[in-house]
Design a protein around this motif. Structure first.
Motif, PDB file in Angstrom:
ATOM      1  N   THR A   1       0.831  -1.182   0.000  1.00  0.00           N
ATOM      2  CA  THR A   1       0.000   0.000   0.000  1.00  0.00           C
ATOM      3  C   THR A   1       0.868   1.234   0.000  1.00  0.00           C
ATOM      4  O   THR A   1       0.376   2.322  -0.060  1.00  0.00           O
TER       5      THR A   1
ATOM      6  N   SER B   1       2.489   3.608   1.681  1.00  0.00           N
ATOM      7  CA  SER B   1       2.142   4.931   2.209  1.00  0.00           C
ATOM      8  C   SER B   1       0.861   5.494   1.616  1.00  0.00           C
ATOM      9  O   SER B   1       0.572   6.662   1.803  1.00  0.00           O
ATOM     10  N   ILE B   2       0.130   4.711   0.947  1.00  0.00           N
ATOM     11  CA  ILE B   2      -1.120   5.255   0.440  1.00  0.00           C
ATOM     12  C   ILE B   2      -2.268   4.917   1.379  1.00  0.00           C
ATOM     13  O   ILE B   2      -2.968   5.805   1.843  1.00  0.00           O
ATOM     14  N   GLY B   3      -2.441   3.679   1.599  1.00  0.00           N
ATOM     15  CA  GLY B   3      -3.633   3.403   2.383  1.00  0.00           C
ATOM     16  C   GLY B   3      -3.478   2.177   3.239  1.00  0.00           C
ATOM     17  O   GLY B   3      -2.384   1.655   3.413  1.00  0.00           O
ATOM     18  N   THR B   4      -4.570   1.707   3.741  1.00  0.00           N
ATOM     19  CA  THR B   4      -4.533   0.508   4.567  1.00  0.00           C
ATOM     20  C   THR B   4      -5.299  -0.593   3.879  1.00  0.00           C
ATOM     21  O   THR B   4      -6.234  -0.353   3.137  1.00  0.00           O
ATOM     22  N   VAL B   5      -4.919  -1.775   4.234  1.00  0.00           N
ATOM     23  CA  VAL B   5      -5.578  -2.939   3.670  1.00  0.00           C
ATOM     24  C   VAL B   5      -6.458  -3.559   4.737  1.00  0.00           C
ATOM     25  O   VAL B   5      -5.993  -3.870   5.820  1.00  0.00           O
ATOM     26  N   GLY B   6      -7.679  -3.726   4.419  1.00  0.00           N
ATOM     27  CA  GLY B   6      -8.554  -4.384   5.375  1.00  0.00           C
ATOM     28  C   GLY B   6      -8.613  -5.868   5.072  1.00  0.00           C
ATOM     29  O   GLY B   6      -8.277  -6.305   3.974  1.00  0.00           O
TER      30      GLY B   6
ATOM     31  N   ASP C   1      -9.060   0.355  -4.073  1.00  0.00           N
ATOM     32  CA  ASP C   1      -8.796   0.325  -2.636  1.00  0.00           C
ATOM     33  C   ASP C   1      -7.542  -0.438  -2.207  1.00  0.00           C
ATOM     34  O   ASP C   1      -7.057  -0.220  -1.115  1.00  0.00           O
ATOM     35  N   VAL C   2      -7.098  -1.324  -3.043  1.00  0.00           N
ATOM     36  CA  VAL C   2      -5.829  -1.954  -2.678  1.00  0.00           C
ATOM     37  C   VAL C   2      -4.916  -1.937  -3.891  1.00  0.00           C
ATOM     38  O   VAL C   2      -5.340  -1.671  -4.999  1.00  0.00           O
TER      39      VAL C   2
ATOM     40  N   THR D   1     -12.755  -6.078   8.233  1.00  0.00           N
ATOM     41  CA  THR D   1     -12.339  -4.671   8.292  1.00  0.00           C
ATOM     42  C   THR D   1     -12.246  -4.152   6.868  1.00  0.00           C
ATOM     43  O   THR D   1     -12.110  -4.911   5.924  1.00  0.00           O
ATOM     44  N   ARG D   2     -12.330  -2.872   6.756  1.00  0.00           N
ATOM     45  CA  ARG D   2     -12.369  -2.310   5.410  1.00  0.00           C
ATOM     46  C   ARG D   2     -11.014  -1.774   4.989  1.00  0.00           C
ATOM     47  O   ARG D   2     -10.240  -1.317   5.820  1.00  0.00           O
ATOM     48  N   SER D   3     -10.811  -1.817   3.699  1.00  0.00           N
ATOM     49  CA  SER D   3      -9.605  -1.169   3.170  1.00  0.00           C
ATOM     50  C   SER D   3      -9.946   0.287   2.943  1.00  0.00           C
ATOM     51  O   SER D   3     -11.061   0.625   2.561  1.00  0.00           O
ATOM     52  N   SER D   4      -8.972   1.132   3.152  1.00  0.00           N
ATOM     53  CA  SER D   4      -9.253   2.534   2.852  1.00  0.00           C
ATOM     54  C   SER D   4      -8.017   3.129   2.224  1.00  0.00           C
ATOM     55  O   SER D   4      -6.893   2.712   2.517  1.00  0.00           O
ATOM     56  N   SER D   5      -8.237   4.083   1.402  1.00  0.00           N
ATOM     57  CA  SER D   5      -7.083   4.663   0.731  1.00  0.00           C
ATOM     58  C   SER D   5      -6.485   5.810   1.526  1.00  0.00           C
ATOM     59  O   SER D   5      -5.434   6.316   1.187  1.00  0.00           O
ATOM     60  N   SER D   6      -7.141   6.226   2.580  1.00  0.00           N
ATOM     61  CA  SER D   6      -6.545   7.295   3.381  1.00  0.00           C
ATOM     62  C   SER D   6      -6.240   6.745   4.768  1.00  0.00           C
ATOM     63  O   SER D   6      -7.139   6.365   5.498  1.00  0.00           O
ATOM     64  N   PRO D   7      -5.010   6.694   5.099  1.00  0.00           N
ATOM     65  CA  PRO D   7      -4.651   6.033   6.355  1.00  0.00           C
ATOM     66  C   PRO D   7      -4.964   6.905   7.567  1.00  0.00           C
ATOM     67  O   PRO D   7      -4.956   8.112   7.495  1.00  0.00           O
TER      68      PRO D   7
ATOM     69  N   ASN E   1       0.170  -0.671   7.804  1.00  0.00           N
ATOM     70  CA  ASN E   1      -0.743  -0.617   6.664  1.00  0.00           C
ATOM     71  C   ASN E   1      -1.816  -1.685   6.720  1.00  0.00           C
ATOM     72  O   ASN E   1      -2.282  -2.158   5.686  1.00  0.00           O
ATOM     73  N   LEU E   2      -2.166  -2.091   7.907  1.00  0.00           N
ATOM     74  CA  LEU E   2      -3.207  -3.101   8.024  1.00  0.00           C
ATOM     75  C   LEU E   2      -4.309  -2.579   8.925  1.00  0.00           C
ATOM     76  O   LEU E   2      -4.044  -1.994   9.968  1.00  0.00           O
ATOM     77  N   ALA E   3      -5.518  -2.818   8.497  1.00  0.00           N
ATOM     78  CA  ALA E   3      -6.641  -2.333   9.292  1.00  0.00           C
ATOM     79  C   ALA E   3      -6.971  -3.366  10.352  1.00  0.00           C
ATOM     80  O   ALA E   3      -7.760  -4.279  10.133  1.00  0.00           O
TER      81      ALA E   3
END
Lengths: 198, 484
Positions: free
Chosen positions: A24, A26-31, A164-165, B39-45, B52-54
């Motif tokens: 990811t 530095s862009i986002g988080t992975v659910g 999203d990912v 949990t959901r992925s989101s593009s804004s942390p 980087n894991l929700a």
């Protein structure tokens, strides 16, 4: 048919968790999402991304159809390949260099009655568990990962089409061999095709 | 060692390790809550999305983890362990897994802290997510509920694996090398899950004259080994859950075969009726109404029969003479569960009233004590039967290991003294117990004046019963097909 569904679900489960390598950066988080397999007593974790899920399911159901069309005792192999694109000079198009390839060999099994199916289910569930552990072991060897790219080169390393990912660039291919084992000819054909596809 | 690491890097590394430990605990505990995690992925942390894991942070768990860490970090010789255990509603507990986050001395000096270590820790967390669903405890935790619960405990320091029983397996989730050491995450899980039922059993065995669990336990645990913490069948009549039904299907199969040598089975019915408190189901056996609930109650008696089946078989042989006297009526009854049940109910009366005058307060504890004061009858049974019965009951009583008389002749009246038995406690004496078994009282149905009456009744009701069963033949066929 149920046997095929078995293999397909086996597929789905192993196929999905391959996506441990999505970055990811530095862009986002992975659910994450827990998924229970319908026909096998197994639960796996996958990335909670509907688009990715759809892509994988489509590929897997194509594989499943191909397997079922090939006859009752088919064997097949589905491959998940992570690659990097390398820009080459004109006139050649971009090269795809795989840096990791996962291959899953699948055998279709015909089960005669409910009891056999039950036994098969349990065995498959256990095997799946072992495979997950194997995958994790290999991944944790940290052998090679593409370097984190700069902004301009993101597309050469990551698949930025999903919103999203961002998994690494990947490709799913499959091949079916029937029980007569004509795989040699198919391999040859594939080799020639690949070299020509450059 | 630290001289190669810049202060900023060292700080970062410590932070990473601390949050990694906290997140590890969260993942493990959440995986054992018994629910599917989503949990959901989101593009804004956000700030709490480490690696980087929700992963949601359950406050209690974080609190416990911080308490265990007490400001320290996992380091060399200081491992952080999360122990997962199972506790039944009766208070028994068993360790299932221990997850260990350890650090060893192997350093990787060249690695970049802020980037490579971080990413590798992230991959390790993902691997942990996958592995927590694979170990056997996951399936157990998904099924937790009123029978048992899953508990966790976090501790710091030395790893303790002794509670996992023999043959526990270890799976290594992964390693990450850092400049100060190599972080290793592994899980040791118990494989011997059958230990649970044995422990329950060991607790009750030494006391003689125990409640019905004592005798129903072995068949119960052999029938349903995967139902952890499921107390014995004496609760089964009250619970109509799927598990009980599954057990019933099997036991019905067994029932029909054991009924083929049915005379001793009536003895068992009478014994069941002696357990007033525990076996609520036994009272229900007296009701002749054939409704689906009866099926469950019969699983109690049938599992009882499993335990003593060999006796049943042999005794049937020796009593075949009497059986023939009844013109093979008994051979008709076993094939049909409902009919056998009614046969059951008819015979219960014979025994419930007879020994009641002889039941004393002390002997109520021992199921077969009622037989003890009665004198020897003239009936003779095969001593072989006694040996077999002895073996079964000795195994379950965990007490004497006597092999009985050892006499192989039929029709010889032997006054044997079982080895290892004591003569002081008269009602509990093994010898009198054997004697009673050797010479059970005359069966009511075999005594002529009653048998003729009951036989006539039976014969009358037979055609009617046959009509009913023929009507339902489709149901039975469907049932048989389903089983195949």
């Amino acid at each position: 048919m149920l046997a095929l569904l078995h293999t397909i679900l086996l597929h789905r489960s192993t196929g999905k968790f391959h996506y441990k390598k999505e970055g990811t950066y530095s862009i986002g988080t992975v659910g994450t999402l827990d998924i229970d397999c319908d026909f096998i007593d197994f639960t796996f974790v996958r990335v909670s991304s509907e688009e990715l899920d759809r892509v994988i399911r489509k590929a897997v159901s194509e594989f499943k159809d191909a397997l079922s069309n090939s006859g009752s005792d088919g064997m097949g192999q589905i491959s998940l390949e992570f690659y990097q694109k390398k820009k080459s000079r004109w006139p050649f198009s971009d090269e795809c260099i795989p840096w990791e390839v996962w291959s899953i060999k699948v055998n279709v099994v015909n089960l005669a009655n409910e009891q056999e199916r039950q036994i098969c289910r349990e065995k498959v569930g256990e095997k799946l568990g072992e495979k997950v552990i194997n995958v994790v072991e290999v991944i944790n060897r940290h052998e090679y990962l593409p370097k984190m790219p700069t902004q301009s080169e993101v597309d050469n390393v990551f698949d930025t089409s999903l919103k999203d990912v961002q998994p690494y660039l990947y490709k799913i291919t499959y091949q079916i061999t029937d029980s007569l084992g004509t795989s040699v000819s198919t391999t040859m054909r594939r080799l020639i095709k690949d070299t020509l596809a450059l | 060692m630290d001289s190669d690491l810049s202060p900023q890097d060292k700080k970062d590394l410590d932070k990473f390790i601390k949050f990694f430990a906290l997140k590890t605990v969260q993942v493990i505990v959440q995986a054992r809550l018994g629910e599917k995690i989503c949990t959901r992925s989101s593009s804004s942390p956000t700030g709490s999305d480490w690696f980087n894991l929700a992963i949601k942070d359950i406050p209690e768990v974080t609190h416990e983890a911080k308490k265990a860490l007490a400001g320290q970090l996992p380091g060399i010789g200081r491992s952080m362990c999360v122990e997962i255990s199972l506790k039944t509603s009766e208070g028994d507990s068993m360790e299932l897994e221990t997850w260990c986050l350890e650090m060893n001395e192997k350093c990787d000096k060249d690695i970049k802290v802020s980037y490579t270590v971080y990413n590798r820790l992230s991959v390790l967390l993902k691997s942990l997510l996958a592995i927590t669903r694979v170990t056997p405890a996951y399936k157990l935790s998904r099924k937790q509920g009123h029978d048992y619960v899953i508990l966790y405990r976090i501790y710091f320091g030395e790893v303790q694996l002794s509670g996992l029983g023999e043959g526990f397996q270890t799976v290594r989730v992964g390693v990450v090398g850092t400049p100060v050491g190599t972080v290793t995450l592994s899980c040791a899980y118990r494989t011997n899950l059958a230990f649970m039922s044995n422990r329950q059993f060991e607790r009750s065995a030494p006391i003689m004259g125990i409640i019905v669990d004592h005798f129903v336990d072995p068949p119960c645990s052999s029938q349903r080994p995967t139902h952890m913490g499921q107390p014995c069948n004496y609760r089964a009549p009250d619970e109509e859950d799927g598990g009980t039904f599954a057990g019933v299907q099997d036991s019905q199969e067994v029932c029909t075969t054991s009924f083929s040598t049915s005379p001793p089975s009536q003895l068992y019915t009478s014994r069941l009726s002696y357990q007033p408190a525990a076996l609520a189901g036994a009272a229900e056996l007296c009701h002749p109404a054939a409704n689906p609930n009866q099926v469950i109650h019969r699983s109690v008696s049938s599992s009882f029969m499993l335990l003593t089946d060999p006796y049943g078989d042999d005794d049937g042989l020796s009593q075949s003479a009497e059986g023939r006297r009844d013109e093979g009526r008994r051979s008709v009854s076993p094939s049909d569960p409902v009919e056998s049940l009614s046969a059951f109910t008819r015979k219960v009366g014979a025994f419930v009233n007879k020994p009641s005058t002889q039941i004393t307060a002390a002997s109520l504890d021992l199921p077969f004590a009622a037989f003890a004061p009665r004198g020897l009858d003239s009936e003779e049974n095969d001593p072989m039967v006694i040996n077999m019965l002895t073996d079964i009951f000795c195994a379950s009583l965990h007490s004497q290991g006597s092999e009985g008389s050892g006499q192989q002749d039929d029709f010889v009246m032997v006054d044997f003294r079982p080895a290892f038995s004591k003569d002081d406690l008269l009602p509990m004496d093994l010898g009198t117990f054997y004697r009673e078994f050797q010479n059970p009282p005359q069966l009511a149905s075999l005594s002529l004046h009653i048998s003729s009456q009951s036989m006539a009744d039976d014969l009358d009701s037979l055609p009617e019963k046959l009509r009913v069963y023929e009507k339902n033949i489709d149901e039975f066929d469907a049932f048989v097909d389903m089983l195949q």
